[in-house]
Design an enzyme around this catalytic site. Structure first.
Site, PDB file in Angstrom:
ATOM      1  N   ASP A 175     -55.999  61.788 -11.594  1.00  0.00           N
ATOM      2  CA  ASP A 175     -56.450  60.478 -11.162  1.00  0.00           C
ATOM      3  C   ASP A 175     -57.528  60.644 -10.106  1.00  0.00           C
ATOM      4  OD1 ASP A 175     -54.840  57.518 -11.470  1.00  0.00           O
ATOM      5  OD2 ASP A 175     -56.320  57.668  -9.853  1.00  0.00           O
ATOM      6  N   ASP A 227     -61.783  62.952 -11.761  1.00  0.00           N
ATOM      7  CA  ASP A 227     -62.447  61.790 -12.344  1.00  0.00           C
ATOM      8  C   ASP A 227     -62.801  62.157 -13.778  1.00  0.00           C
ATOM      9  OD1 ASP A 227     -64.364  59.861 -13.142  1.00  0.00           O
ATOM     10  OD2 ASP A 227     -64.984  59.529 -11.071  1.00  0.00           O
ATOM     11  N   ASN A 251     -54.877  57.910 -20.502  1.00  0.00           N
ATOM     12  CA  ASN A 251     -54.655  56.517 -20.119  1.00  0.00           C
ATOM     13  C   ASN A 251     -55.739  55.973 -19.191  1.00  0.00           C
ATOM     14  OD1 ASN A 251     -52.778  54.081 -19.431  1.00  0.00           O
ATOM     15  ND2 ASN A 251     -53.194  55.038 -17.445  1.00  0.00           N
ATOM     16  N   TYR A 281     -65.477  45.622 -23.170  1.00  0.00           N
ATOM     17  CA  TYR A 281     -64.145  46.230 -23.182  1.00  0.00           C
ATOM     18  C   TYR A 281     -63.662  46.422 -24.615  1.00  0.00           C
ATOM     19  CZ  TYR A 281     -59.198  46.912 -22.145  1.00  0.00           C
ATOM     20  OH  TYR A 281     -57.930  47.434 -22.060  1.00  0.00           O
ATOM     21  N   LYS A 330     -62.627  49.943 -26.626  1.00  0.00           N
ATOM     22  CA  LYS A 330     -61.302  50.188 -27.189  1.00  0.00           C
ATOM     23  C   LYS A 330     -61.353  50.324 -28.716  1.00  0.00           C
ATOM     24  CE  LYS A 330     -59.059  50.451 -23.354  1.00  0.00           C
ATOM     25  NZ  LYS A 330     -58.436  51.733 -22.930  1.00  0.00           N
ATOM     26  N   ALA A 332     -51.275  43.182 -20.333  1.00  0.00           N
ATOM     27  CA  ALA A 332     -50.181  43.812 -19.593  1.00  0.00           C
ATOM     28  C   ALA A 332     -50.281  43.451 -18.114  1.00  0.00           C
ATOM     29  CB  ALA A 332     -50.224  45.321 -19.770  1.00  0.00           C
ATOM     30  N   THR A 368     -50.655  44.516 -15.054  1.00  0.00           N
ATOM     31  CA  THR A 368     -51.121  45.719 -14.372  1.00  0.00           C
ATOM     32  C   THR A 368     -52.000  45.330 -13.181  1.00  0.00           C
ATOM     33  OG1 THR A 368     -53.105  45.843 -15.749  1.00  0.00           O
ATOM     34  CG2 THR A 368     -51.132  47.003 -16.550  1.00  0.00           C
TER      35      THR A 368
END
Length: 263
Positions: A45, A61, A88, A158, A162, A191, A193
């Site tokens: 992360d 990164d 992810n 986006y 995806k 979701a 998040t």
């Protein structure tokens, strides 16, 4: 395995796993679940400070090829092998094609798509070695989105990113199936998040925007990070040894159901 069947509570025992974007949201839920089910887990992360306890937290990164290589190799060396990769890490984007600059398109695609490519590229030598030792236990799982398969307003960039992840998943599954490496993805609906939280915070009426997002899903609520993590854990687990090239929707019925308006 007992006479009653496999012990799914510890089905990742002895397996090494890498989770990118594993310090918050879905990624943190995945890392914690794999840890609890016996895996040795490394979180990659940009800011690994939020990684769950008991995991190897590595700063990397996904747009930095050298950092990704170093982190993946470090995890494989620490664990002795690498069996599971959960890609992810990703970012959101809002707007139509008229609303984002070329630079923003390049940035989002670099993180959401090419970032997964970098992780897979450097993980593949370790995964091939593990597949020779533990058949059925080696996998790559991508976090994709309902946006890959359903037209959502105000999500052009986006959705394009995806959609590329979905196609990448299928291509990788075909490329690596004979090497014993399974490749799948999950397609979450909206979701609950941190990114959605920030999106709601910017809305003129956060409560109304949240209600609209909830109503868009047939179940009438947002998907939880834990629910997405459970689906990822299944796809990554030895129980899914016959599953590859699959996109598993975790979307409250959003993709497949067409309900009549409530009366």
């Amino acid at each position: 395995m007992s006479a009653a069947g496999p012990d799914f509570a510890r089905d990742f025992e002895g397996l090494g796993a890498v989770v990118t974007g594993g310090a918050s949201g879905i990624g943190a839920a995945v890392a914690a679940l794999l840890r609890d089910r016996g895996a040795r887990v490394a979180v990659l992360d940009r800011d690994p400070s939020g990684a769950p306890d008991g995991v190897l937290a590595l700063k990397a990164d996904v747009t930095d090829d050298d950092a990704v290589r170093t982190a993946v190799d470090t995890a494989a060396a620490e664990f002795g092998a690498l069996h599971t990769v959960v890609s992810n890490a990703g970012v959101g984007a809002v707007g139509t094609v008229a609303d984002n600059s070329d630079d923003e398109w390049h940035r989002v695609l670099d993180i959401n798509v090419t970032g997964m490519v970098r992780v897979a590229r450097h993980a593949l030598p370790h995964l091939r070695a593990a597949a020779a030792e533990r058949p059925g236990c080696v996998s790559v799982t991508h976090t994709c989105s309902i946006a890959a398969t359903a037209g959502l307003p105000g999500r052009a960039l986006y959705s394009a990113s995806k959609g590329a992840v979905l196609s990448l998943t299928l291509a990788m599954a075909a490329d690596h199936v004979r090497e014993g490496i399974r490749v799948n993805c999950v397609n979450p609906g909206t979701a609950d998040t941190p990114w959605i939280g920030r999106l709601l915070d910017r809305a003129d009426d956060p409560a109304a925007e949240r209600a609209a997002l909830e109503a868009r899903q047939p179940t009438g609520r947002l998907v939880t990070a834990a629910e997405v993590a459970a689906a990822i854990a299944y796809l990554a687990s030895p129980a899914a040894a016959a599953v590859t090239g699959t996109a598993l929707a975790v979307d409250g019925g959003m993709q497949g159901l067409r309900l009549r308006p409530a009366t």
